[in-house]
Design an enzyme around this catalytic site. Structure first.
Site, PDB file in Angstrom:
ATOM      1  N   TYR A 224      11.706 -33.975 -11.430  1.00 28.09           N
ATOM      2  CA  TYR A 224      10.510 -34.392 -12.166  1.00 28.09           C
ATOM      3  C   TYR A 224       9.743 -35.434 -11.333  1.00 28.09           C
ATOM      4  O   TYR A 224      10.352 -36.290 -10.686  1.00 28.09           O
ATOM      5  CB  TYR A 224      10.965 -34.975 -13.507  1.00 28.09           C
TER       6      TYR A 224
ATOM      7  N   ASP B 197      19.861 -33.889 -15.126  1.00 27.16           N
ATOM      8  CA  ASP B 197      18.737 -33.974 -16.054  1.00 27.16           C
ATOM      9  C   ASP B 197      18.637 -32.608 -16.731  1.00 27.16           C
ATOM     10  O   ASP B 197      18.221 -31.625 -16.129  1.00 27.16           O
ATOM     11  CB  ASP B 197      17.463 -34.327 -15.275  1.00 27.16           C
TER      12      ASP B 197
ATOM     13  N   ARG C 190      16.382 -54.469 -29.973  1.00 23.10           N
ATOM     14  CA  ARG C 190      16.299 -54.095 -28.552  1.00 23.10           C
ATOM     15  C   ARG C 190      17.655 -53.652 -28.031  1.00 23.10           C
ATOM     16  O   ARG C 190      17.751 -52.861 -27.097  1.00 23.10           O
ATOM     17  CB  ARG C 190      15.736 -55.258 -27.712  1.00 23.10           C
TER      18      ARG C 190
ATOM     19  N   LYS D 234      10.524 -33.784 -24.928  1.00 27.47           N
ATOM     20  CA  LYS D 234      10.165 -32.386 -24.714  1.00 27.47           C
ATOM     21  C   LYS D 234      10.767 -31.489 -25.794  1.00 27.47           C
ATOM     22  O   LYS D 234      10.444 -31.632 -26.944  1.00 27.47           O
ATOM     23  CB  LYS D 234      10.587 -31.948 -23.313  1.00 27.47           C
TER      24      LYS D 234
HETATM   25  C1  LIG Z   1       9.230 -35.180 -18.897  1.00 26.30           C
HETATM   26  C2  LIG Z   1      10.429 -35.216 -18.076  1.00 26.30           C
HETATM   27  C3  LIG Z   1      11.042 -36.430 -17.749  1.00 26.30           C
HETATM   28  C4  LIG Z   1      10.484 -37.757 -18.187  1.00 26.30           C
HETATM   29  O1  LIG Z   1      10.520 -37.889 -19.569  1.00 26.30           O
HETATM   30  P1  LIG Z   1       9.512 -38.841 -20.390  1.00 26.30           P
HETATM   31  O2  LIG Z   1      10.015 -38.740 -21.780  1.00 26.30           O
HETATM   32  O3  LIG Z   1       8.118 -38.295 -20.200  1.00 26.30           O
HETATM   33  O4  LIG Z   1       9.648 -40.203 -19.803  1.00 26.30           O
HETATM   34  C5  LIG Z   1      12.201 -36.393 -16.983  1.00 26.30           C
HETATM   35  N1  LIG Z   1      12.721 -35.225 -16.543  1.00 26.30           N
HETATM   36  C6  LIG Z   1      12.154 -34.050 -16.834  1.00 26.30           C
HETATM   37  C7  LIG Z   1      12.771 -32.791 -16.330  1.00 26.30           C
HETATM   38  C8  LIG Z   1      10.988 -33.995 -17.611  1.00 26.30           C
HETATM   39  O5  LIG Z   1      10.425 -32.810 -17.877  1.00 26.30           O
END
Ligand SMILES: *Cc1c(COP(=O)(O)O)cnc(C)c1O
Length: 405
Positions: free
Chosen positions: A114, A186, A61, A211
């Protein structure tokens, strides 16, 4: 080596594979190490690990070899050091916000972040005594106006989803730093191949590795990296304490995906530019949004941020509302209608019924998101196949629009 993946199948450096069995450190592919618990040589050795004088692991963890190996590879792409891999993109965002902020602090966020990031800023941080303000990241003056003396973090994305508008990163970075706050970017959408966040003033970069980086829709993972090693430690402790840990298997899968990231990104980007042109020529298509198109409303700012790396996302709008949207999807049965992005294959989503269904129709209209508005995450298929699919989809949507008119 910023912006580049290191040699896909080389271990970064055998010394950076601590925790793997000695015999596996020179393996061509990264070994998978699912163990949760680690033995150590004794109390002094444990002190050395916990106090950072020796590499090693104690309990999964708190960190494990596959997370460390994946983090080192993403660090190399972002030009960062000491980044942390976590169980999802939201885990990374949670660890940044809760690992760094305390009650009484204030956070400013882009108002088109997001969806779950927005929810966290709107509902969850205030519940914990951290106040928040949302503002338009395309308008640095409104972000600057939202910043207060107690602002600790300003969080934005570079290109908004699904409206594909550019944030005014340079001016936002300046206002954030002038206030002594931290800029969190992000970089999920833009990826380190499209945007080098640290070079544009980010103090912390976060990713949904789920992604484009992992790229195959088969793991959920996140990544966060600060310039300042003390902040990385805070993020690492939030990971360990809140239990935001990534699975070793997911990390191992993502590292395998990362080996082809540059190839996938380049191909998907080339396809996206070509598909945007194709869509613009179809009957019934009202507008096409692609950051690299000459008619993009933020053209100059996009080029300043992205150079020529305009990415794999295309949005477009057809006439005819919901009936046309249904006809479009029905005419493309081989094209997955799925609200995600960054898969190796092309996916199509309809924000009004997925990511933005929580907004009122008026709220969506303000963002230019009608019932005929779609977002495409373009993949690596043969472009002719994509052209054929969307020719059929647009023709069906156009016919439905005319039948209803
Ligand atoms: C999908 C996404 C997230 C969240 O990511 P997860 O892996 O689904 O928790 C955060 N920011 C953006 C821009 C995203 O496309």
């Amino acid at each position: 080596m910023s912006g580049q993946v290191d040699r896909p199948n080389s271990p970064l450096d055998p010394a950076r594979r601590p925790g793997f069995p000695e015999v596996a450190r020179d393996a061509l592919g990264t070994p998978l190490q699912p163990t949760v618990v680690y033995r150590s040589a004794g109390p002094d050795a444990l002190d050395d690990i916990y106090e950072g004088r020796a590499d090693g692991f104690t309990y999964a963890r708190e960190g494990h070899p596959n997370a460390a190996s994946l983090a080192a590879r993403i660090d190399a792409m972002e030009g960062g050091q000491g980044g942390v891999v976590l169980g999802s993109g939201m885990a990374a965002i949670t660890a940044v916000l809760l690992g760094i902020c305390k009650a009484g602090d204030h956070v400013v966020g882009g108002n088109q972040l997001y969806g779950k990031s927005l929810k966290m800023l709107r509902e969850d941080l205030p519940r914990l005594g951290i106040s928040t303000t949302l503002a338009d990241a395309g308008d640095a003056a409104s972000i600057a106006a939202a910043i207060r003396p107690e602002t600790r973090i300003v969080m934005v994305e570079v290109v908004s989803n699904p409206t594909l508008r550019a944030a005014d990163i340079a001016a936002i970075a300046e206002a954030t730093h002038a206030a002594g706050a931290l800029l969190v970017i992000d970089n999920t959408f833009t990826t380190p191949r499209g945007f080098q966040a640290f070079e544009h003033g980010a103090d912390i970069v976060v990713h949904s590795v789920t992604k484009l980086l992992a790229g195959h829709s088969d793991v959920t993972l996140g990544y966060a990296c600060a310039r300042d090693s003390a902040l990385n430690e805070a993020i690492g402790w939030a990971n360990a304490t809140f239990g935001l840990t990534a699975s070793p298997y997911d990390c191992w899968m993502a590292e395998r995906g990362l080996a082809t990231f540059a190839l996938r990104y380049d191909r998907a980007e080339e396809n996206a530019a070509a598909l945007a042109e194709h869509l613009a020529a179809q009957p019934g298509v009202r507008r096409v949004l692609y950051p690299g198109r000459a008619d993009h409303p933020d053209g100059a700012r996009m080029r300043a941020l992205l150079g020529t790396r305009f990415g794999n996302m295309v949005s477009f709008e057809v006439d005819g509302g919901r009936a046309a949207a249904n006809a479009m999807v029905a005419a493309m049965p081989d094209l997955p209608f799925a609200p995600t992005l960054g898969d190796v294959g092309t996916t199509l989503s309809h924000p009004a019924t997925s990511s933005h269904r929580g907004l009122t129709p008026e709220g969506r209209a303000e963002l230019g998101m009608s019932e005929g508005f779609f977002r495409i995450s373009v993949g690596i298929e043969d472009i002719d196949l994509l052209r054929r699919e969307f020719t059929a989809g647009c023709a069906a949507a156009h016919a439905a629009a005319q039948a209803a008119a």
